[in-house]
Design a protein around this motif. Structure first.
Motif, PDB file in Angstrom:
ATOM      1  N   ILE A 203       0.840  -1.210   0.000  1.00  0.00           N
ATOM      2  CA  ILE A 203       0.000   0.000   0.000  1.00  0.00           C
ATOM      3  C   ILE A 203       0.872   1.256   0.000  1.00  0.00           C
ATOM      4  O   ILE A 203       0.631   2.187  -0.777  1.00  0.00           O
ATOM      5  N   GLU A 204       1.879   1.271   0.850  1.00  0.00           N
ATOM      6  CA  GLU A 204       2.765   2.448   0.923  1.00  0.00           C
ATOM      7  C   GLU A 204       3.478   2.666  -0.412  1.00  0.00           C
ATOM      8  O   GLU A 204       3.621   3.799  -0.881  1.00  0.00           O
ATOM      9  N   GLY A 205       3.937   1.572  -1.023  1.00  0.00           N
ATOM     10  CA  GLY A 205       4.641   1.711  -2.290  1.00  0.00           C
ATOM     11  C   GLY A 205       3.751   2.268  -3.389  1.00  0.00           C
ATOM     12  O   GLY A 205       4.162   3.122  -4.179  1.00  0.00           O
ATOM     13  N   LEU A 206       2.502   1.792  -3.462  1.00  0.00           N
ATOM     14  CA  LEU A 206       1.579   2.301  -4.484  1.00  0.00           C
ATOM     15  C   LEU A 206       1.234   3.762  -4.239  1.00  0.00           C
ATOM     16  O   LEU A 206       1.117   4.555  -5.196  1.00  0.00           O
ATOM     17  N   LEU A 207       1.074   4.157  -2.963  1.00  0.00           N
ATOM     18  CA  LEU A 207       0.762   5.561  -2.668  1.00  0.00           C
ATOM     19  C   LEU A 207       1.927   6.462  -3.063  1.00  0.00           C
ATOM     20  O   LEU A 207       1.724   7.579  -3.570  1.00  0.00           O
ATOM     21  N   ALA A 208       3.143   5.986  -2.833  1.00  0.00           N
ATOM     22  CA  ALA A 208       4.312   6.787  -3.216  1.00  0.00           C
ATOM     23  C   ALA A 208       4.371   6.995  -4.721  1.00  0.00           C
ATOM     24  O   ALA A 208       4.776   8.059  -5.214  1.00  0.00           O
ATOM     25  N   LEU A 209       3.925   5.988  -5.471  1.00  0.00           N
ATOM     26  CA  LEU A 209       4.022   6.064  -6.937  1.00  0.00           C
ATOM     27  C   LEU A 209       2.834   6.785  -7.563  1.00  0.00           C
ATOM     28  O   LEU A 209       2.986   7.566  -8.511  1.00  0.00           O
ATOM     29  N   TYR A 210       1.618   6.524  -7.045  1.00  0.00           N
ATOM     30  CA  TYR A 210       0.421   7.049  -7.693  1.00  0.00           C
ATOM     31  C   TYR A 210      -0.351   8.075  -6.862  1.00  0.00           C
ATOM     32  O   TYR A 210      -1.369   8.595  -7.315  1.00  0.00           O
ATOM     33  N   GLY A 211       0.109   8.366  -5.641  1.00  0.00           N
ATOM     34  CA  GLY A 211      -0.636   9.268  -4.765  1.00  0.00           C
ATOM     35  C   GLY A 211      -0.875  10.633  -5.372  1.00  0.00           C
ATOM     36  O   GLY A 211      -1.996  11.159  -5.341  1.00  0.00           O
ATOM     37  N   ASP A 212       0.177  11.236  -5.933  1.00  0.00           N
ATOM     38  CA  ASP A 212       0.013  12.571  -6.523  1.00  0.00           C
ATOM     39  C   ASP A 212      -0.959  12.553  -7.693  1.00  0.00           C
ATOM     40  O   ASP A 212      -1.836  13.413  -7.811  1.00  0.00           O
ATOM     41  N   THR A 213      -0.802  11.578  -8.577  1.00  0.00           N
ATOM     42  CA  THR A 213      -1.631  11.528  -9.790  1.00  0.00           C
ATOM     43  C   THR A 213      -3.089  11.250  -9.464  1.00  0.00           C
ATOM     44  O   THR A 213      -3.991  11.919  -9.978  1.00  0.00           O
ATOM     45  N   LEU A 214      -3.324  10.273  -8.591  1.00  0.00           N
ATOM     46  CA  LEU A 214      -4.703   9.874  -8.321  1.00  0.00           C
ATOM     47  C   LEU A 214      -5.406  10.803  -7.335  1.00  0.00           C
ATOM     48  O   LEU A 214      -6.584  11.139  -7.525  1.00  0.00           O
ATOM     49  N   PHE A 215      -4.709  11.228  -6.270  1.00  0.00           N
ATOM     50  CA  PHE A 215      -5.400  11.890  -5.166  1.00  0.00           C
ATOM     51  C   PHE A 215      -5.026  13.361  -4.987  1.00  0.00           C
ATOM     52  O   PHE A 215      -5.907  14.227  -4.929  1.00  0.00           O
ATOM     53  N   ASN A 216      -3.745  13.651  -4.876  1.00  0.00           N
ATOM     54  CA  ASN A 216      -3.342  15.038  -4.605  1.00  0.00           C
ATOM     55  C   ASN A 216      -3.827  15.998  -5.683  1.00  0.00           C
ATOM     56  O   ASN A 216      -4.254  17.123  -5.392  1.00  0.00           O
ATOM     57  N   SER A 217      -3.771  15.567  -6.953  1.00  0.00           N
ATOM     58  CA  SER A 217      -4.202  16.445  -8.052  1.00  0.00           C
ATOM     59  C   SER A 217      -5.690  16.729  -8.018  1.00  0.00           C
ATOM     60  O   SER A 217      -6.164  17.685  -8.627  1.00  0.00           O
ATOM     61  N   ARG A 218      -6.475  15.890  -7.304  1.00  0.00           N
ATOM     62  CA  ARG A 218      -7.920  16.072  -7.200  1.00  0.00           C
ATOM     63  C   ARG A 218      -8.339  16.591  -5.823  1.00  0.00           C
ATOM     64  O   ARG A 218      -9.519  16.595  -5.493  1.00  0.00           O
ATOM     65  N   SER A 219      -7.373  16.979  -5.004  1.00  0.00           N
ATOM     66  CA  SER A 219      -7.654  17.468  -3.640  1.00  0.00           C
ATOM     67  C   SER A 219      -8.346  16.422  -2.789  1.00  0.00           C
ATOM     68  O   SER A 219      -9.243  16.719  -1.993  1.00  0.00           O
ATOM     69  N   ILE A 220      -7.938  15.169  -2.949  1.00  0.00           N
ATOM     70  CA  ILE A 220      -8.471  14.078  -2.141  1.00  0.00           C
ATOM     71  C   ILE A 220      -7.493  13.805  -1.009  1.00  0.00           C
ATOM     72  O   ILE A 220      -6.306  13.553  -1.228  1.00  0.00           O
ATOM     73  N   VAL A 221      -7.996  13.842   0.225  1.00  0.00           N
ATOM     74  CA  VAL A 221      -7.175  13.626   1.409  1.00  0.00           C
ATOM     75  C   VAL A 221      -7.127  12.138   1.722  1.00  0.00           C
ATOM     76  O   VAL A 221      -8.163  11.459   1.711  1.00  0.00           O
ATOM     77  N   ILE A 222      -5.931  11.627   1.994  1.00  0.00           N
ATOM     78  CA  ILE A 222      -5.752  10.216   2.342  1.00  0.00           C
ATOM     79  C   ILE A 222      -5.521  10.101   3.845  1.00  0.00           C
ATOM     80  O   ILE A 222      -4.636  10.745   4.411  1.00  0.00           O
ATOM     81  N   GLU A 223      -6.324   9.277   4.506  1.00  0.00           N
ATOM     82  CA  GLU A 223      -6.135   8.949   5.910  1.00  0.00           C
ATOM     83  C   GLU A 223      -5.814   7.463   6.015  1.00  0.00           C
ATOM     84  O   GLU A 223      -6.587   6.626   5.542  1.00  0.00           O
ATOM     85  N   LYS A 224      -4.653   7.147   6.652  1.00  0.00           N
ATOM     86  CA  LYS A 224      -4.213   5.757   6.744  1.00  0.00           C
ATOM     87  C   LYS A 224      -4.244   5.296   8.196  1.00  0.00           C
ATOM     88  O   LYS A 224      -3.798   6.013   9.099  1.00  0.00           O
ATOM     89  N   GLN A 225      -4.754   4.104   8.387  1.00  0.00           N
ATOM     90  CA  GLN A 225      -4.661   3.419   9.673  1.00  0.00           C
ATOM     91  C   GLN A 225      -4.202   1.990   9.384  1.00  0.00           C
ATOM     92  O   GLN A 225      -4.998   1.053   9.296  1.00  0.00           O
ATOM     93  N   LEU A 226      -2.892   1.851   9.186  1.00  0.00           N
ATOM     94  CA  LEU A 226      -2.303   0.568   8.811  1.00  0.00           C
ATOM     95  C   LEU A 226      -1.774  -0.120  10.060  1.00  0.00           C
ATOM     96  O   LEU A 226      -0.872   0.405  10.737  1.00  0.00           O
ATOM     97  N   SER A 227      -2.316  -1.268  10.384  1.00  0.00           N
ATOM     98  CA  SER A 227      -1.933  -1.979  11.606  1.00  0.00           C
ATOM     99  C   SER A 227      -0.466  -2.404  11.545  1.00  0.00           C
ATOM    100  O   SER A 227      -0.059  -3.137  10.635  1.00  0.00           O
TER     101      SER A 227
END
Length: 637
Positions: free
Chosen positions: A494-518
């Motif tokens: 999950i962390e690796g995918l967010l590092a690669l696609y987080g900006d393109t998928l979420f940051n560019s659309r003003s989508i906030v990501i909240e993580k609660q990874l055990s």
């Protein structure tokens, strides 16, 4: 009705009604019956010839319209016979006082019959309008104008030399828009065709060129005529026209079936309706030239599927070899039947068998088999010729279907070959540059080895390029490749995918990501690429649904079942517009993207299949206007 379809049943019944209901009463009580058919056949030939002159789409349709244009006279025989001064010779024979009324009754009766068939044709209109004036007919469709013109050319002639009336030729030329020479040529052609038809039918009453033509069918007496009996020309005409009318309708309808099972189902039902016998069994020749059962039918013995006919003395084999119907009740059959024939009779619960070869003239495909009694055979003897024609139509329909199926297979194989060739080329041209990029990233990684954060991102990027290369190369594999199972940490993926696609998928659309990874999440054995594809598809759908901004929660945890089994759970919760109820009902089923409404989640059927392959399960809950939650569970390693 459901088995054979309403159009087939309607045409069969209509054909039988037209050909047989009243012909005997008319031929006995009205001496002008042959003149009726002379006129009808003449109009039919003219309509066919004129239709070719004006490039009408279907000359057969025009011929049939001509043949049926006065069919109302056969449907109302009592009305004719009630008036001694009226016969069926032609319209001129009607007395002036009753001409309008009777003509209207005849025309309406014929029109209504054709209307009942519900043909996709203006044939009924053409019959209805064929007595209208030239001024009125000009505004109608082409088939109506063709029939009207053919009737005009034929109705006022003492004999078949119809091209002598120049006024009629000029009128037809104006109505159809063709030159007089072409019309005259059509007239001459029709005269020849009518003469040939009269000779073929052996009808002495039909005159051509002021002479009587007598004769027989080309093969002499009909094959199935009983010894000592002779058929009159009238009987021959009745049989020929009735047989042609019924069989042509059947053949046309049988061409519409899309699979062999439906074809045989329709053949069974149609033969039962036409001949009043128990539904036949079809035995077809296989690659070893054995006769084997064509397929199961409700109410038939399952033993039929186990019978293979190879015995040379069987009735079925004899019917194939001699290319003629064979019966248990034929004099030459004798009292002793082969055991296989006895087996068939017992399976059909009948006293004996009637075998009709399915012969196209060039190839015999099998046998149409009836189980019947001696009395039934005697009562149906006169139908043997029609049964043979029906079996021929069955063979031709089967041959046409199989030929079409072979062509479809050939085309499909050719298209598949071309597609595979182009796919290999595309795979080669796409995968090679990806390999080069991956190698270049290794070089870059070596030059900046002192920056750990960049090294980590480059490693993730190389993994994704390698994954893409594997996906592309797998397209060339005919067999589905087994997933590569390895021990992975879901949080790390999950962390690796967010590092690669987080900006393109979420940051560019003003989508906030909240993580609660055990942090206590155990490792799980699964295919890394499949997990990445699952997460990416779900994230992409959420991002597209929240194009104006929103919140996406990504949670992981362990779940212990009542039995003590440990599962790893991934939750994806967004506050987007939600999924409509009608989409939720079919959420994980494959649908054409063009048919999906908004917020329907393209790719969810792929997600569901990947989760299933990994041994997990996926659930979704959504409230329109509030958001959507996906829960995925995988078994622990």
């Amino acid at each position: 009705l459901e088995l054979i379809g309403r159009p087939l049943l309607r045409i069969i019944i209509g054909s039988i009604a037209t050909g047989t209901n009243h012909t005997r009463a008319i031929s006995v009580n009205n001496t002008a019956y042959p003149e009726f058919w002379k006129h009808s056949l003449l109009v039919a030939e003219l309509a066919s010839a004129l239709s070719r002159g004006v490039n009408f789409k279907d000359s057969g349709e025009a011929y049939l319209a001509g043949l049926l244009h006065d069919i109302g006279r056969l449907l109302l025989p009592e009305g004719v016979q009630d008036k001694p001064s009226v016969d069926l010779k032609d319209e001129k024979a009607l007395p002036d006082s009753g001409e309008t009324v009777l003509n209207s009754a005849f025309i309406n009766a014929g029109t209504q019959l054709i209307d009942h068939w519900e043909l996709q044709s203006f044939m009924a209109d053409a019959v209805l309008f064929h007595k209208n004036s030239a001024e009125e007919i000009r505004s109608t469709d082409l088939l109506s104008r063709i029939l009207w013109s053919a009737h005009l050319l034929a109705e006022n002639q003492a004999d078949i030399n119809i091209s002598q009336n120049s006024n009629n030729l000029a009128t037809v030329s104006e109505i159809l828009g063709i030159d007089i020479a072409s019309i005259d040529k059509a007239c001459q052609h029709s005269r020849i065709k009518l003469s040939e038809t009269a000779t073929l039918l052996g009808v002495t009453d039909i005159q051509t060129d002021n002479s009587h033509i007598s004769g027989h069918f080309p093969s002499g007496q009909p094959v199935f005529q009983k010894t000592g009996e002779k058929q009159s020309a009238q009987d021959q005409l009745d049989g020929f026209l009735g047989n042609r009318a019924v069989m042509q309708s059947v053949q046309q309808e049988l061409s519409s079936f899309s699979c062999e099972a439906d074809l045989f189902r329709a053949l069974r039902e149609a033969s039962s309706i036409l001949f009043g016998l128990r539904r036949p069994v079809f035995l077809l020749q296989d690659s070893a030239s054995r006769l084997v059962y064509a397929g199961s039918m409700e109410g038939e013995s399952p033993l039929l599927s186990k019978i293979e006919i190879e015995s040379s003395n069987s009735l079925l084999v004899r019917a194939v070899k001699e290319k003629r119907p064979c019966s248990s009740f034929d004099p030459e059959t004798g009292s002793s039947s082969p055991l296989v024939d006895i087996q068939l009779s017992r399976a059909l619960r009948s006293e004996g068998l009637l075998c009709i070869p399915m012969d196209t003239g060039k190839h015999i495909h099998g046998v149409m088999l009836f189980g019947l009694s001696r009395d039934q055979f005697a009562s149906k003897f006169d139908l043997l010729e029609q049964l043979t024609n029906f079996a021929r139509i069955a063979a031709k329909s089967l041959e046409a279907y199989r030929s079409l199926e072979e062509r479809e297979k050939s085309v499909k194989a050719e298209l598949t070959f071309k597609f595979e060739q182009n796919l290999r080329k595309a795979i080669h041209e796409t995968a090679n540059p990806l390999g080069i990029i991956n190698n270049y990233l290794n070089i870059v990684s070596g030059k900046i080895s002192e920056v750990p954060a960049v090294q980590e991102e480059l490693s993730i990027l190389k993994d994704e390029i390698a994954r893409l290369e594997r996906i592309i190369r797998s397209l060339n594999d005919r067999k589905e490749q087994a997933v590569e199972v390895e021990s992975i940490n879901v949080n790390s993926v999950i962390e690796g995918l967010l590092a690669l696609y987080g900006d393109t998928l979420f940051n560019s659309r003003s989508i906030v990501i909240e993580k609660q990874l055990s942090p206590e999440l155990p490792s799980s054995r699964m295919d890394r690429d499949s997990l990445k594809q699952i997460l990416f598809n779900l994230w992409n759908n959420s991002a597209e649904a929240m194009s104006a901004g929103g919140l996406l929660r990504i949670n992981t945890r362990t779940i212990e079942s009542v039995q003590g089994a440990i599962s790893i759970e991934i939750q994806l919760i967004d506050n987007g517009p939600g999924i409509p109820a009608e989409v939720m009902a079919l959420l994980f089923q494959p649908l054409d993207p063009d048919r999906r409404p908004a917020n329907s989640g393209v790719g969810l059927s792929i997600v569901a299949s990947l989760v299933e392959k990994l041994g997990g399960e996926i659930k979704c809950s959504s409230t329109p206007g509030t958001g959507t939650e996906f829960t995925i569970r995988f078994p622990q390693a």
